[in-house]
Design an enzyme around this catalytic site. Structure first.
Site, PDB file in Angstrom:
ATOM      1  N   GLY A  45       0.802  -1.213   0.000  1.00 41.90           N
ATOM      2  CA  GLY A  45       0.000   0.000   0.000  1.00 41.90           C
ATOM      3  C   GLY A  45       0.835   1.263   0.000  1.00 41.90           C
ATOM      4  N   ARG A  46       2.073   1.161  -0.464  1.00 43.30           N
ATOM      5  CA  ARG A  46       2.988   2.321  -0.488  1.00 43.30           C
ATOM      6  C   ARG A  46       3.227   2.898   0.912  1.00 43.30           C
ATOM      7  NH1 ARG A  46       3.779   0.028  -4.496  1.00 43.30           N
ATOM      8  NH2 ARG A  46       3.830   0.831  -6.628  1.00 43.30           N
ATOM      9  N   MET A  47       3.024   2.071   1.941  1.00 44.75           N
ATOM     10  CA  MET A  47       3.263   2.506   3.328  1.00 44.75           C
ATOM     11  C   MET A  47       4.678   2.084   3.738  1.00 44.75           C
ATOM     12  SD  MET A  47       0.654   4.155   4.438  1.00 44.75           S
ATOM     13  CE  MET A  47       0.500   3.968   6.211  1.00 44.75           C
TER      14      MET A  47
END
Ligand SMILES: Cc1cc2nc3c(=O)[nH]c(=O)nc-3n(C[C@H](O)[C@H](O)[C@H](O)COP(=O)(O)O)c2cc1C
Length: 217
Positions: free
Chosen positions: A195-197
């Site tokens: 999640g691009r986290m």
């Protein structure tokens, strides 16, 4: 103006899930941490994990970047060798601040170093030059790195000339050949997450050691 899409580029999107990096994983100093991640990259069989992007900035503030091989790491920093008369060498002479980047894609990791480059001593440079393969030593004499040449023939002639000059004897270090120690000011460890986290933990030099911070991905 719209950029033309390369086949598949806009859609190419990997989900990063290989691992995570949390504060408890951090070692007390960035060089130890770098060694740990370097060992992981080596153990994973990455092609040339010591290949790093070196970014420099000219005195008129134009940035430039190229791949260079890391040849040593110590508590003092990161070492590479090059021609000091090259573009990067000239830029570092005018502005020693530089950045290094290790792009370890298969591990979904990158390491970024911001620092200052200083020239290594002649003794250190000679010691390294002496153990390079003979072909590389002759090539260093034949190439005034980053200068314009008339063609491949000119380079081949310069190589042949160096070969004849040193015949079977030792090849000395060219005057313009040298090495740099990059003393880090900050070192960031980046680990891709879903999640691009992503995880981004950065060490920053302080008067009495290092402090670490987490950056938003
Ligand atoms: C994988 C790889 C490793 C390289 N390693 C070095 C190196 O250790 N030293 C070096 O001077 N150039 C190295 N080069 C060549 C540089 O990328 C660059 O072409 C050259 O240093 C001239 O750069 P400059 O004109 O910006 O100074 C390497 C290139 C590649 C692709």
């Amino acid at each position: 103006m719209d950029a033309d899409a390369l086949d598949g580029v806009a859609a190419a999107r990997a989900e990063y899930a290989a691992g995570g990096l949390v504060e408890d994983d951090l070692l007390p100093d960035p060089v130890s941490m770098f060694r740990r991640w370097y060992d992981d990259a080596h153990a994973a069989g990455l092609h040339e994990p010591n290949a790093m992007v070196v970014a420099t900035v000219s005195t008129d503030l134009a940035p430039s970047a190229r791949l260079v091989l890391l040849k040593g790491v110590s508590d003092d920093g990161f070492v590479f060798y090059t021609n000091t008369g090259s573009r990067k060498g000239r830029e570092l002479a005018g502005n020693p601040r530089c950045a290094l980047l290790f792009p370890w894609h298969p591990l979904e990791r990158q390491v970024r170093v911001d620092g200052t480059a200083t020239l290594l001593s002649r003794d250190a440079v000679d010691a390294y030059f002496a153990v390079r393969p003979r072909g590389s030593q002759l090539g260093a004499w034949a190439s005034h790195q980053s200068s314009v040449v008339s063609g491949r023939e000119e380079l081949a002639a310069a190589y042949d000339e160096a070969q004849a000059r040193y015949a079977d004897g030792d090849v000395p270090t060219p005057e313009e050949w040298g090495g740099y120690l990059v003393t880090p000011e900050s070192v960031e460890f980046w680990q891709g997450r879903p999640g691009r986290m992503h995880d981004r933990l950065v060490y920053r030099r302080t008067a009495d050691g290092w402090r670490t911070e987490r950056l938003a991905p």
